[in-house]
Design a protein around this motif. Structure first.
Motif, PDB file in Angstrom:
ATOM      1  N   ASN A 187       0.846  -1.182   0.000  1.00 31.88           N
ATOM      2  CA  ASN A 187       0.000   0.000   0.000  1.00 31.88           C
ATOM      3  C   ASN A 187       0.888   1.240   0.000  1.00 31.88           C
ATOM      4  O   ASN A 187       2.099   1.162   0.199  1.00 31.88           O
ATOM      5  CB  ASN A 187      -0.969  -0.008   1.190  1.00 31.88           C
ATOM      6  N   LYS A 188       0.278   2.403  -0.237  1.00 32.09           N
ATOM      7  CA  LYS A 188       1.067   3.615  -0.459  1.00 32.09           C
ATOM      8  C   LYS A 188       1.954   3.951   0.736  1.00 32.09           C
ATOM      9  O   LYS A 188       3.131   4.274   0.568  1.00 32.09           O
ATOM     10  CB  LYS A 188       0.140   4.785  -0.783  1.00 32.09           C
ATOM     11  N   LYS A 189       1.415   3.865   1.948  1.00 34.56           N
ATOM     12  CA  LYS A 189       2.205   4.207   3.134  1.00 34.56           C
ATOM     13  C   LYS A 189       3.389   3.259   3.296  1.00 34.56           C
ATOM     14  O   LYS A 189       4.513   3.700   3.563  1.00 34.56           O
ATOM     15  CB  LYS A 189       1.332   4.168   4.386  1.00 34.56           C
ATOM     16  N   ASP A 190       3.146   1.953   3.137  1.00 34.13           N
ATOM     17  CA  ASP A 190       4.237   0.984   3.278  1.00 34.13           C
ATOM     18  C   ASP A 190       5.303   1.198   2.207  1.00 34.13           C
ATOM     19  O   ASP A 190       6.502   1.072   2.474  1.00 34.13           O
ATOM     20  CB  ASP A 190       3.693  -0.441   3.195  1.00 34.13           C
ATOM     21  N   ALA A 191       4.856   1.508   0.983  1.00 32.28           N
ATOM     22  CA  ALA A 191       5.807   1.732  -0.107  1.00 32.28           C
ATOM     23  C   ALA A 191       6.678   2.950   0.178  1.00 32.28           C
ATOM     24  O   ALA A 191       7.893   2.932  -0.052  1.00 32.28           O
ATOM     25  CB  ALA A 191       5.066   1.904  -1.429  1.00 32.28           C
ATOM     26  N   ASP A 213       3.209  11.677  -8.110  1.00 34.89           N
ATOM     27  CA  ASP A 213       1.870  11.904  -7.557  1.00 34.89           C
ATOM     28  C   ASP A 213       1.693  11.262  -6.183  1.00 34.89           C
ATOM     29  O   ASP A 213       0.577  10.899  -5.801  1.00 34.89           O
ATOM     30  CB  ASP A 213       0.799  11.386  -8.518  1.00 34.89           C
ATOM     31  N   LYS A 214       2.797  11.128  -5.443  1.00 35.68           N
ATOM     32  CA  LYS A 214       2.806  10.525  -4.107  1.00 35.68           C
ATOM     33  C   LYS A 214       2.645   9.009  -4.139  1.00 35.68           C
ATOM     34  O   LYS A 214       2.613   8.365  -3.092  1.00 35.68           O
ATOM     35  CB  LYS A 214       1.712  11.125  -3.201  1.00 35.68           C
ATOM     36  N   GLU A 215       2.554   8.444  -5.325  1.00 41.32           N
ATOM     37  CA  GLU A 215       2.434   6.990  -5.441  1.00 41.32           C
ATOM     38  C   GLU A 215       3.269   6.457  -6.596  1.00 41.32           C
ATOM     39  O   GLU A 215       4.010   5.490  -6.438  1.00 41.32           O
ATOM     40  CB  GLU A 215       0.970   6.604  -5.633  1.00 41.32           C
ATOM     41  N   ASN A 216       3.171   7.102  -7.750  1.00 40.58           N
ATOM     42  CA  ASN A 216       3.923   6.689  -8.928  1.00 40.58           C
ATOM     43  C   ASN A 216       4.829   7.820  -9.401  1.00 40.58           C
ATOM     44  O   ASN A 216       4.539   9.001  -9.193  1.00 40.58           O
ATOM     45  CB  ASN A 216       2.982   6.289 -10.065  1.00 40.58           C
ATOM     46  N   ASN A 263      12.319  10.123 -27.177  1.00 37.09           N
ATOM     47  CA  ASN A 263      12.018  10.179 -25.754  1.00 37.09           C
ATOM     48  C   ASN A 263      11.057   9.062 -25.360  1.00 37.09           C
ATOM     49  O   ASN A 263      10.070   8.810 -26.047  1.00 37.09           O
ATOM     50  CB  ASN A 263      11.402  11.534 -25.395  1.00 37.09           C
ATOM     51  N   ILE A 264      11.371   8.400 -24.266  1.00 37.29           N
ATOM     52  CA  ILE A 264      10.532   7.324 -23.753  1.00 37.29           C
ATOM     53  C   ILE A 264      10.108   7.682 -22.338  1.00 37.29           C
ATOM     54  O   ILE A 264      10.930   8.067 -21.513  1.00 37.29           O
ATOM     55  CB  ILE A 264      11.300   5.985 -23.733  1.00 37.29           C
ATOM     56  N   GLU A 265       8.827   7.555 -22.065  1.00 34.21           N
ATOM     57  CA  GLU A 265       8.319   7.771 -20.720  1.00 34.21           C
ATOM     58  C   GLU A 265       7.982   6.429 -20.079  1.00 34.21           C
ATOM     59  O   GLU A 265       7.465   5.534 -20.740  1.00 34.21           O
ATOM     60  CB  GLU A 265       7.075   8.664 -20.729  1.00 34.21           C
ATOM     61  N   GLU A 266       8.305   6.313 -18.792  1.00 33.86           N
ATOM     62  CA  GLU A 266       7.944   5.131 -18.027  1.00 33.86           C
ATOM     63  C   GLU A 266       7.343   5.569 -16.706  1.00 33.86           C
ATOM     64  O   GLU A 266       7.691   6.630 -16.171  1.00 33.86           O
ATOM     65  CB  GLU A 266       9.169   4.243 -17.754  1.00 33.86           C
ATOM     66  N   ILE A 267       6.456   4.746 -16.178  1.00 35.58           N
ATOM     67  CA  ILE A 267       5.879   4.991 -14.860  1.00 35.58           C
ATOM     68  C   ILE A 267       6.456   3.966 -13.895  1.00 35.58           C
ATOM     69  O   ILE A 267       6.335   2.761 -14.112  1.00 35.58           O
ATOM     70  CB  ILE A 267       4.341   4.896 -14.899  1.00 35.58           C
ATOM     71  N   TRP A 268       7.110   4.458 -12.853  1.00 32.16           N
ATOM     72  CA  TRP A 268       7.710   3.598 -11.847  1.00 32.16           C
ATOM     73  C   TRP A 268       6.934   3.723 -10.540  1.00 32.16           C
ATOM     74  O   TRP A 268       6.410   4.782 -10.204  1.00 32.16           O
ATOM     75  CB  TRP A 268       9.162   4.002 -11.563  1.00 32.16           C
ATOM     76  N   THR A 269       6.901   2.645  -9.783  1.00 31.97           N
ATOM     77  CA  THR A 269       6.433   2.719  -8.401  1.00 31.97           C
ATOM     78  C   THR A 269       7.650   2.897  -7.502  1.00 31.97           C
ATOM     79  O   THR A 269       8.796   2.795  -7.953  1.00 31.97           O
ATOM     80  CB  THR A 269       5.679   1.441  -8.006  1.00 31.97           C
ATOM     81  N   LEU A 270       7.412   3.144  -6.233  1.00 33.18           N
ATOM     82  CA  LEU A 270       8.518   3.307  -5.286  1.00 33.18           C
ATOM     83  C   LEU A 270       9.043   1.973  -4.774  1.00 33.18           C
ATOM     84  O   LEU A 270      10.070   1.929  -4.092  1.00 33.18           O
ATOM     85  CB  LEU A 270       8.072   4.157  -4.090  1.00 33.18           C
ATOM     86  N   ASP A 271       8.351   0.870  -5.109  1.00 33.95           N
ATOM     87  CA  ASP A 271       8.666  -0.424  -4.507  1.00 33.95           C
ATOM     88  C   ASP A 271      10.115  -0.843  -4.703  1.00 33.95           C
ATOM     89  O   ASP A 271      10.724  -1.433  -3.825  1.00 33.95           O
ATOM     90  CB  ASP A 271       7.750  -1.516  -5.083  1.00 33.95           C
ATOM     91  N   ASN A 272      10.658  -0.582  -5.880  1.00 35.12           N
ATOM     92  CA  ASN A 272      12.001  -1.069  -6.183  1.00 35.12           C
ATOM     93  C   ASN A 272      12.876   0.056  -6.718  1.00 35.12           C
ATOM     94  O   ASN A 272      13.698  -0.144  -7.598  1.00 35.12           O
ATOM     95  CB  ASN A 272      11.926  -2.212  -7.205  1.00 35.12           C
ATOM     96  N   LEU A 273      12.674   1.253  -6.168  1.00 34.07           N
ATOM     97  CA  LEU A 273      13.429   2.422  -6.616  1.00 34.07           C
ATOM     98  C   LEU A 273      14.531   2.746  -5.614  1.00 34.07           C
ATOM     99  O   LEU A 273      14.287   2.854  -4.419  1.00 34.07           O
ATOM    100  CB  LEU A 273      12.497   3.627  -6.769  1.00 34.07           C
ATOM    101  N   ARG A 288      15.419  -0.621 -10.624  1.00 32.45           N
ATOM    102  CA  ARG A 288      15.284   0.815 -10.845  1.00 32.45           C
ATOM    103  C   ARG A 288      16.308   1.511  -9.962  1.00 32.45           C
ATOM    104  O   ARG A 288      16.024   1.889  -8.839  1.00 32.45           O
ATOM    105  CB  ARG A 288      13.875   1.289 -10.488  1.00 32.45           C
ATOM    106  N   ALA A 289      17.514   1.643 -10.444  1.00 34.71           N
ATOM    107  CA  ALA A 289      18.591   2.201  -9.637  1.00 34.71           C
ATOM    108  C   ALA A 289      19.101   3.476 -10.292  1.00 34.71           C
ATOM    109  O   ALA A 289      19.765   3.430 -11.316  1.00 34.71           O
ATOM    110  CB  ALA A 289      19.723   1.190  -9.480  1.00 34.71           C
TER     111      ALA A 289
END
Length: 220
Positions: A3-7, A52-55, A66-76, A213-214
């Motif tokens: 969930n967002k808080k845990d991430a 956006d506080k999540e992605n 140019n390439i856009e990607e959406i990352w989560t915080l899980d593995n950043l 995602r480093a």
């Protein structure tokens, strides 16, 4: 997925104190900030487009398009290369590992990351980065495991009597809270992931394949 808080909490534990403070003050993941993102294809400029506080939406700038990607915080992971350079310069240096040193039972028992370098290779290649958690034999146990096992690329090189030197960075001597984050950072710093140049000895970018995602360096 967490969930967002845990991430967010998990992401903050992977940051240095400096970056954690920036994150808390909404200064880390801001649009327009450019980082260097490195993977097996090379080094790419990654510009933050939106958080956006999540992605996190990033755009790679130095490709043919140019390439856009959406990352989560899980593995950043976000690293400060200059900070890593500083703590590596302060690492405990045990020098070349002779037979008796491989089996030494008196290495540090504190949690830390150890760096092995094949001295037959150039100074910018030939590294292995691992961690010892201060239990189950600590660093001494990990080195003995390398000597006894033959499963991995590093173990086979040791069995073939390649000359390895040893350095150690204690977790307590860094600004990192998590040993996994420190290990991922140093794998990136030493380019010890085998896919980068085939001269590294790590099978992946970190424990449990962390570090996909480093982001390794901010452009100033």
């Amino acid at each position: 997925m967490k969930n967002k808080k845990d991430a967010i909490d998990s992401f903050k534990r992977r940051l240095t104190k400096k970056h954690c403070n920036e994150f808390d003050n909404n200064q880390l993941l801001v649009p327009g900030r450019i980082f260097m993102f490195e993977n097996w294809t090379g080094v790419h400029e990654a510009e933050i487009i939106l958080y956006d506080k999540e992605n996190l939406t990033v755009q790679f700038r130095n490709l043919f398009y140019n390439i856009e990607e959406i990352w989560t915080l899980d593995n950043l992971f976000i690293f400060d290369e200059e900070y890593l350079k500083t703590i590596c310069a302060q690492a405990e240096d045990y020098g070349l590992l002779t037979d008796d040193k491989w089996k030494n039972e008196n290495y540090i028992m504190d949690a830390g990351v150890y760096i092995l370098h094949n001295d037959n290779k150039p100074i910018d290649r030939g590294y292995y980065t691992g961690q010892a958690k201060g239990k189950s034999g600590g660093l001494s146990g990990r080195l003995c495991d390398h000597v006894k096992n033959e499963d991995s690329k590093i173990d086979k090189a040791i069995k073939e009597n390649e000359p390895f030197s040893l350095k150690v960075i204690k977790l307590a001597n860094t600004d990192y809270e998590e040993i996994n984050a420190l290990e991922v950072a140093l794998i990136a710093y030493y380019k010890s992931w085998d896919n980068w140049n085939k001269d590294g000895y790590n099978a992946n970018r970190g424990p449990n394949c962390a570090g996909e995602r480093a982001i390794t360096k901010e452009l100033l």
